[in-house]
Design an enzyme around this catalytic site. Structure first.
Site, PDB file in Angstrom:
ATOM      1  N   HIS A  71      18.429   9.977  -3.218  1.00  0.00           N
ATOM      2  CA  HIS A  71      18.049  10.356  -4.580  1.00  0.00           C
ATOM      3  C   HIS A  71      16.617  10.865  -4.561  1.00  0.00           C
ATOM      4  CE1 HIS A  71      17.032  10.165  -8.831  1.00  0.00           C
ATOM      5  NE2 HIS A  71      18.316  10.096  -9.089  1.00  0.00           N
ATOM      6  N   ASP A  72      16.440  12.119  -4.966  1.00  0.00           N
ATOM      7  CA  ASP A  72      15.148  12.774  -4.739  1.00  0.00           C
ATOM      8  C   ASP A  72      13.971  12.042  -5.346  1.00  0.00           C
ATOM      9  OD1 ASP A  72      15.930  13.330  -7.300  1.00  0.00           O
ATOM     10  OD2 ASP A  72      15.481  15.473  -7.239  1.00  0.00           O
ATOM     11  N   THR A  73      14.069  11.645  -6.610  1.00  0.00           N
ATOM     12  CA  THR A  73      12.927  11.008  -7.259  1.00  0.00           C
ATOM     13  C   THR A  73      12.895   9.505  -7.061  1.00  0.00           C
ATOM     14  OG1 THR A  73      14.171  10.886  -9.329  1.00  0.00           O
ATOM     15  CG2 THR A  73      12.729  12.780  -9.024  1.00  0.00           C
TER      16      THR A  73
ATOM     17  N   THR B 288       9.076  14.527 -15.512  1.00  0.00           N
ATOM     18  CA  THR B 288       9.673  14.628 -16.839  1.00  0.00           C
ATOM     19  C   THR B 288      10.000  13.241 -17.371  1.00  0.00           C
ATOM     20  OG1 THR B 288      10.611  16.778 -16.250  1.00  0.00           O
ATOM     21  CG2 THR B 288      11.548  15.656 -18.161  1.00  0.00           C
TER      22      THR B 288
ATOM     23  N   ASN C 115      13.968   3.434 -15.834  1.00  0.00           N
ATOM     24  CA  ASN C 115      13.697   4.827 -16.169  1.00  0.00           C
ATOM     25  C   ASN C 115      13.211   4.896 -17.613  1.00  0.00           C
ATOM     26  OD1 ASN C 115      13.664   7.588 -16.438  1.00  0.00           O
ATOM     27  ND2 ASN C 115      15.693   7.917 -15.561  1.00  0.00           N
TER      28      ASN C 115
ATOM     29  N   GLY D  92       4.880  14.905  -9.751  1.00  0.00           N
ATOM     30  CA  GLY D  92       4.075  15.856 -10.509  1.00  0.00           C
ATOM     31  C   GLY D  92       3.132  15.216 -11.508  1.00  0.00           C
TER      32      GLY D  92
END
Length: 252
Positions: free
Chosen positions: A7-9, A33, A70, A183
């Site tokens: 899972h990328d994040t 985001t 999350n 980011g």
């Protein structure tokens, strides 16, 4: 072919958190985001209280568990900017954050986790109407700088609440520092507000944590980097310029 953190994040990004080898637990936010905030653990926490609090257990590299939640992130700001630009304004994020940094503190608050903020469209209007005044204020944020200040302070307080909850659920003390990757790690104002809210250091970077975690694990598989988590994270620390934000005020 090498299997990496899938899972990328989450798995790859958290693997690239440049924590010291003796840090336990490792507190992190994968910030973009949305914000994935939590602790890296050696085993899952599957209590009813953890479920009720909305935390999940996700498998990580080398048998670790990402105990996380999350929550809202820069979605609120980016969607507000989109509204202003659709209305004809020219918005530079750097200038907007600089203006927000000099706004008076602790004037307004929102609940960034409110489902009312999940959908796109007219975000600035929704935030303005939802913002509650503090300390005798009797108005709403009117300018973009006031509104962004409100969003970022509210996010910082949400991070504080969720990290304290994670520590309570795992029966662990608050770590000495929080790592912010992705980011959102470039948002110096949010990093400072988070350090102030928690009363601990915030270490920002790397921004491209997902890519670095992916590459680091492939390098280990190919024999270029020996060892486990500690070796990979030491490589990240040695390769990247990190920024540290220390609390400037007592934690609220």
């Amino acid at each position: 072919m090498t299997a990496v953190g899938s899972h990328d994040t989450a798995a790859s990004a958290v693997l690239a958190v440049p924590a010291a080898e003796d840090a336990h637990p490792v507190a992190f936010i994968s910030s973009g985001t949305w914000s994935l905030i939590g602790l890296e653990l050696s085993a899952p926490v599957s209590t009813p209280a953890a479920h009720e609090a909305g935390f999940t257990n996700e498998g990580g590299v080398d048998g670790t568990t990402r105990f996380l939640k999350n929550v809202a992130g820069m979605w609120l700001v980016s969607e507000s900017i989109r509204q202003w630009e659709e209305e004809g304004a020219r918005v530079d994020l750097g200038d907007l954050l600089a203006a927000a940094a000099v706004m008076p503190a602790h004037r307004f608050r929102i609940d960034p986790t409110d489902p009312a903020f999940l959908a796109p469209g007219r975000m600035a209007d929704r935030v303005m109407l939802a913002a509650r005044p503090l300390e005798g204020e009797d108005e709403h944020p009117r300018t973009p700088a006031q509104l962004v200040r409100c969003i970022l302070e509210s996010l910082a307080e949400t991070y504080r609440e969720e990290l304290h909850t994670a520590c309570r659920l795992t029966r662990m003390p608050l770590p000495e520092q929080l790592h912010v990757v992705g980011g959102g790690s470039r948002n110096a104002l949010l990093n400072q507000l988070t350090a102030d809210a928690l009363g601990i250091d915030v270490v920002a970077g790397p921004m491209e944590a997902t890519a670095l975690g992916n590459v680091a694990l492939q390098a280990r598989t190919l024999g270029a980097v020996p060892g486990g988590h500690g070796s990979l994270r030491e490589l990240v620390r040695a390769s990247m310029e990190l920024e540290r934000f220390s609390p400037s005020i007592p934690a609220r």
